[in-house]
Design an enzyme around this catalytic site. Structure first.
Site, PDB file in Angstrom:
ATOM      1  CB  THR A 156     137.163  23.866  -7.966  1.00  0.00           C
ATOM      2  OG1 THR A 156     136.273  24.586  -8.827  1.00  0.00           O
ATOM      3  CG2 THR A 156     137.356  22.458  -8.500  1.00  0.00           C
ATOM      4  CB  THR A 193     135.704  25.449 -15.661  1.00  0.00           C
ATOM      5  OG1 THR A 193     136.267  24.309 -15.032  1.00  0.00           O
ATOM      6  CG2 THR A 193     135.543  26.463 -14.637  1.00  0.00           C
ATOM      7  CG  ASN A 401     141.000  33.041 -11.532  1.00  0.00           C
ATOM      8  OD1 ASN A 401     140.953  31.872 -11.896  1.00  0.00           O
ATOM      9  ND2 ASN A 401     139.934  33.725 -11.213  1.00  0.00           N
TER      10      ASN A 401
END
EC number: 2.3.1.35
Length: 406
Positions: A156, A193, A401
């Site tokens: 990602t 994650t 983010n």
């Protein structure tokens, strides 16, 4: 068997052990990067898994847990990036089972042998049409390129692939253990994650493998932190297909220590690679704590220090602020005696038995400029020892983010 008989293999990846194939492609979940991957064993493999402790768990975890804990064998694993299929209600579970079914149909195997993993944005319904339309086009193979395609398709916000591979000798046979992982932000195991996939051609039963993975996870994947957030999708899977032909491994096998140590090296490499690649990170931070009352307390302190935002920002700014380190030790919840604490950054002693030691600011700045910064905490209370890894906290972490969904 000694660790000298364990060999790191360069330029190897998830398909290096006998009997594994993999592939990755762009199917359309993401705009232009690879986003669909498949890992396959020639035969049903023993399997072990560890999963997020977050109470909110993504739909693919339910499917994969059924494979790990009920079937106790896994032959394939389908993975997508770009969408976590988390917090997606009943439709999310329907989609996860469809992914399992689509992979099983492609491979002509029992769906109960197929695990599912997803990573990406939380709360968006999975785009299934790109997967339905393209899964048959996904090419599998055992070349380095196929392994790289798989590793790229699971990423990602990662900036690099995370691959590692080791070999050892068990019952006179070469056994290979390889792994690949993704993870960059929302990293606070238990677990984070992150997705971690490990393959081996060792012969070992699922229950024995599960115990080994659970123990190893505590000192590797559960000892890293980037930002203190625990994700909904964290998964580590080990598949062992037995094609090396060794006698089944158990803790009483004469080569057990070699297998266990090799598996731990693979897990530690992947964990450190995730910590090093934290979103916006420029440095890997390693904290080593010794002299604690027990190993568990040492790991708790180490992880508290490496997870402290103030410590992380000090390392980013090359600021030798040892006060932030000792404060984190103090609030870790572990038992400490302030008058026995000593602290080093690199080879520079800064605190001894609770007393500050004069140090060269210039020397510390040079130590802190390195790509890897090591912090040592000595407690003088017992034999407990622990390690934890993390990264510095930078301006880029906020930028990445703040616009993750855009």
């Amino acid at each position: 068997m000694s660790l000298m008989e364990i060999r790191k293999i360069s330029n190897k990846n998830i398909v290096s052990p006998r009997g594994f194939t993999a592939g990755g492609m762009h199917c359309g979940i993401k705009q232009n990067k690879k986003d669909l991957a498949l890992l396959v064993s020639e035969v049903p493999a023993s399997v072990a898994g560890v999963f997020t402790t977050n109470a909110v768990q993504a739909a693919p975890l339910k499917v994969t847990k059924e494979v790990v804990y009920q079937a106790s064998k896994m032959q394939a694993l389908i993975v997508n990036s770009g969408n976590a299929n988390a917090c997606t209600g009943k439709q999310g579970l329907i989609d996860a089972y469809e992914m399992q079914s689509l992979a099983a149909k492609k491979l002509a195997i029992d769906p109960a042998l197929v695990g599912v993993a997803s990573t990406g944005v939380i709360g968006e319904i999975m785009k299934m049409e790109p997967i339905r339309a393209n899964i048959e086009k996904l090419e599998l193979g055992s070349t380095t390129e196929h392994g790289i395609d798989f590793a790229q398709a699971i990423l990602t916000t990662d900036t690099v692939m995370k691959n590692t591979s080791y070999s050892t000798i068990i019952d006179g046979q070469e056994v290979v253990i390889s792994g690949t992982a993704k993870g960059s932000g929302m990293i606070e195991p238990n677990m984070a994650t992150m997705l971690g996939f490990i393959t081996t051609d060792a012969n070992i039963e699922s229950d024995v493998l599960q115990k080994a993975l659970s123990d190893i996870t505590n000192v590797t994947f559960n000892s890293i932190t980037v930002d203190g957030d625990t994700s909904t999708n964290d998964t580590v899977i080990v598949m062992a297909n037995g094609l090396a032909g060794n006698a089944s491994l158990t803790p009483v096998h004469p080569d057990w220590d070699s297998f266990y140590s090799t598996l731990q090296l693979v897990a530690e490499d992947l964990a450190k690679a995730i910590a090093r690649d934290g979103e916006g990170a420029t440095k890997l931070i390693e904290v080593e704590v010794s002299g604690a009352l027990c190993d568990e307390e040492a790991r708790k302190i180490a992880k508290t220090v490496v997870g402290s935002p103030l410590v992380k920002t000090a390392v980013f700014g090359n600021d030798a602020n040892w006060g932030r380190i000792i404060a984190a030790v103090g609030y870790s919840g572990a038992t400490v005696d302030p008058e026995k604490i000593s602290i080093k950054i690199g080879n520079a002693l800064m605190v001894q038995d609770g007393e500050p030691i004069p140090f060269s600011e210039e020397e510390l700045i040079e130590i802190l400029k390195a790509d890897e910064v090591k912090i040592y905490v000595f407690l003088g209370q017992g034999e407990g020892h622990g390690l934890a890894w993390g990264c510095d906290l930078t301006y880029d972490y906020v930028k990445i983010n703040a616009s993750y969904r855009s």
